[in-house]
Design a protein around this motif. Structure first.
Motif, short mmCIF file in Angstrom:
data_model
loop_
_atom_site.label_atom_id
_atom_site.label_comp_id
_atom_site.label_asym_id
_atom_site.label_seq_id
_atom_site.Cartn_x
_atom_site.Cartn_y
_atom_site.Cartn_z
N ILE A 48 1.15 -1.05 0.17
CA ILE A 48 0.08 -0.17 -0.16
C ILE A 48 0.84 0.92 0.78
O ILE A 48 0.12 2.51 -0.41
CB ILE A 48 -1.15 0.04 0.89
N ASN A 49 1.99 1.06 0.62
CA ASN A 49 2.50 1.95 0.84
C ASN A 49 2.99 3.27 -0.64
O ASN A 49 2.82 4.30 -0.52
CB ASN A 49 3.99 1.50 1.39
N PRO A 50 3.77 2.03 -1.23
CA PRO A 50 3.96 2.99 -2.69
C PRO A 50 2.99 3.60 -4.12
O PRO A 50 2.81 4.15 -3.70
CB PRO A 50 5.17 1.88 -3.48
N MET A 51 1.73 2.48 -3.85
CA MET A 51 1.05 2.81 -4.70
C MET A 51 0.05 3.96 -3.77
O MET A 51 -0.37 5.18 -4.45
CB MET A 51 -0.10 1.31 -4.45
N LEU A 52 0.28 4.42 -2.82
CA LEU A 52 -0.51 5.24 -1.40
C LEU A 52 0.54 6.88 -2.07
O LEU A 52 -0.35 7.76 -2.37
CB LEU A 52 -0.60 4.80 -0.76
N GLN A 53 1.54 6.99 -2.68
CA GLN A 53 2.28 7.67 -2.85
C GLN A 53 2.25 7.68 -4.11
O GLN A 53 2.58 9.39 -4.62
CB GLN A 53 3.94 7.42 -2.72
N PHE A 54 2.45 6.66 -4.96
CA PHE A 54 1.92 7.44 -6.40
C PHE A 54 1.15 8.46 -6.30
O PHE A 54 0.42 9.19 -7.42
CB PHE A 54 1.95 6.23 -7.29
N SER A 55 -0.25 7.42 -6.12
CA SER A 55 -1.75 7.99 -5.93
C SER A 55 -0.90 9.72 -5.22
O SER A 55 -1.91 11.27 -6.13
CB SER A 55 -2.52 7.28 -4.83
N LYS A 56 -0.65 10.20 -4.58
CA LYS A 56 -0.57 11.71 -3.82
C LYS A 56 0.26 12.06 -5.21
O LYS A 56 -0.70 13.35 -5.57
CB LYS A 56 0.29 11.55 -3.38
N ARG A 57 1.62 11.98 -5.83
CA ARG A 57 1.51 12.18 -7.03
C ARG A 57 0.68 13.25 -8.23
O ARG A 57 0.82 14.29 -8.82
CB ARG A 57 3.13 11.47 -7.73
N LEU A 58 -0.50 11.86 -7.96
CA LEU A 58 -0.81 11.73 -9.39
C LEU A 58 -1.80 12.99 -9.21
O LEU A 58 -2.68 13.67 -9.44
CB LEU A 58 -1.91 10.74 -9.70
N GLN A 59 -2.64 12.75 -7.85
CA GLN A 59 -3.55 13.92 -7.07
C GLN A 59 -2.66 15.05 -7.50
O GLN A 59 -3.69 16.62 -7.56
CB GLN A 59 -3.69 13.54 -5.96
N SER A 60 -0.75 15.69 -6.96
CA SER A 60 -0.78 15.97 -7.17
C SER A 60 -0.98 17.59 -8.61
O SER A 60 -0.64 18.64 -8.38
CB SER A 60 0.60 17.24 -6.68
#
Ligand code: UDX
Length: 457
Positions: free
Chosen positions: A20-32
């Protein structure tokens, strides 16, 4: 869909901290970058979270075991079969629900351990993106297990395995443990299955960066169009361009942040050894004892993460007497803030892929003690390809002895020979940052992914 978002990604992680850690961080980047994100963890996994991220929406789905996930299922074999049966419906229901409430999804980013997610994406006409949380070398090995090039289980312990695309020769002991140990056939099946319908995915994303695994990424590109998008650690640590929170923010354990950081603030520069075995590894009591003495005998300051379930294995009087002068033992820490801290000089790690990539990104040299899964392969790369760490070798009983641990720590932290390792750690940190920096190899791939999503929406 809201007027501010042109694209909406539904993220389907496998329920594990390291997934979950890398997918969540990737998500935050997409969100930005203007993409709306909804994360869909399983209900049981969500219940066990001690920390939740603020900026992304969460919509839990059922895996058929809402009370206890894998533990309730009793085995991965049972769990993964039921998750597929139930997940096909519950994921579809969630997509329908988001449509009905005016917030339609146009892409599913899924962990390929759950390969059926691509079928759901196809059913609804959505873009599908498989997100590999482990590195390309490990995925290459699972791919060749699937193709029958690596036979299961390998016959000799130190048999050489020649695989196309790899930047070094590997031996049986370097392949993921699920491949080298016959009793984990269901786990290897689960990982090999990642490739079962991968050709149907529109995107294949990998949490690594091109410069780190050039040869194998180029080789795999002949088979699958894989795009590196890592390291996915929060952008705050890499380029400071984006406002971001400092931690992963979706944690199974409560980090003892103040205690760790206050203690680290009192230690001299590069003097501390950070020790952690991630969220899952269980050490034998004998190994814990050897490790405890190795740390003590190294005479270094150390910060050791011992999860509460592991604590009873510590030697008697370790916490009160042996560790009290030089060490701090905590049940969980804010690992990224720890690795970034100027007092840290070395990371003794199990070499889980997230921990390894975090150490690379923050320039911390390693002593490695791999336990299972992809960790033996990651260790091989750290020591022999990236040359930014050293493996503490086990004896014939499978235990790493205190003298070996002490020797490896000293080699990396103080000796002349450790100079090369420490120098390489700085080099890789720079390359990891460049990859995520504007126009860097991973940044370009993320930009391409986002712009394609925006165009079709
Ligand atoms: C698992 C596997 O074991 C690993 O080999 C695989 O690559 C991913 O899934 P885990 O064992 O938990 O993961 O290790 P790792 O991949 O290193 O992930 C642990 C995560 O927890 C890291 O992101 C790390 O920063 C975080 N962590 C760890 C903390 O935040 N605090 C801690 O005290 C310890």
């Amino acid at each position: 869909m809201s007027t501010t978002h042109k694209a909406h990604c539904l993220i389907l992680p496998f329920p594990g901290q390291g997934h979950i850690n890398p997918m969540l961080q990737f998500s935050k980047r997409l969100q930005s970058k203007g993409v709306k994100i909804t994360i869909a963890p399983t209900k049981s996994f969500l219940k066990t979270m001690k920390e939740l991220p603020t900026p992304v929406s969460i919509e839990a789905i059922s895996d058929g075991y809402d009370d206890g996930g894998v533990d309730e299922a009793g085995s991965y074999a049972v769990y993964i079969t039921r998750f597929k049966e139930v997940g096909l419906d519950t994921l579809s229901q969630l997509i329908q629900k988001l449509r009905n409430c005016g917030c339609p999804v146009n892409c599913i980013v899924y962990d390929p351990i759950l390969p059926w997610a691509v079928e759901v994406a196809k059913k609804f006409g959505l873009v599908s993106a498989a997100f590999f949380t482990q590195n390309c070398t490990v995925d290459n090995i699972y791919y060749y297990v699937d193709k029958g090039v690596i036979k299961l289980p390998p016959t000799q312990v130190d048999e050489e395995i020649l695989l196309p695309g790899l930047s070094c020769t590997i031996e049986t002991s370097d392949v993921p443990s699920f491949v080298s140990t016959p009793e984990s056939d269901i786990l290897v099946e689960m990982l090999v299955n990642q490739f079962s319908n991968l050709k149907k995915a529109d995107w294949i994303l990998i949490n690594s960066f091109y410069e780190l695994e050039k040869e194998v990424i180029d080789w795999m590109a002949n088979i699958y169009p894989m795009k590196t998008i890592g390291p996915t650690i929060p952008s705050m640590y890499l380029d400071k361009r984006l406002p971001d929170d400092k931690e992963y923010g979706m944690s199974l354990f409560k980090p003892m942040a103040n205690e760790c950081l206050n203690w680290l603030n009192r230690q001299p520069i590069s003097s501390v050894l950070y020790v952690s075995f991630g969220s899952l590894a269980k050490l034998e009591a004998e190994q814990m004892e050897e490790l405890a003495w190795g740390l003590k005998n190294s005479n270094k300051n150390f910060l050791w993460v011992v999860r509460s379930t592991e604590e009873p294995k510590l030697p008697k009087n370790f916490l009160d007497e042996l560790a009290s002068e030089k060490g701090l033992v905590v049940s969980w820490c804010p690992q990224l803030q720890v690795l970034e801290h100027k007092s840290i000089g070395c990371f003794l790690t199990h070499c889980g892929w997230n921990s390894t990539l975090e150490a690379i990104s923050l320039g911390v040299p390693m002593v490695t003690m791999p336990q299972w899964s992809d960790q033996p392969t990651n260790t091989k790369l750290v020591q022999d390809v990236w040359e930014m760490g050293i493996k503490a070798k086990q004896d014939e009983k499978g235990i790493v002895r205190r003298e070996v641990i002490e020797e490896c720590i000293k080699l990396v932290m103080e000796e002349e020979k450790g100079n090369v390792i420490r120098g390489n750690a700085k080099k890789w940190k720079e390359l990891a940052r460049n990859a995520m920096d504007e126009g860097g190899s991973s940044d370009k791939n993320i930009e391409e992914f986002v712009s394609k999503l925006m165009t079709i929406s």
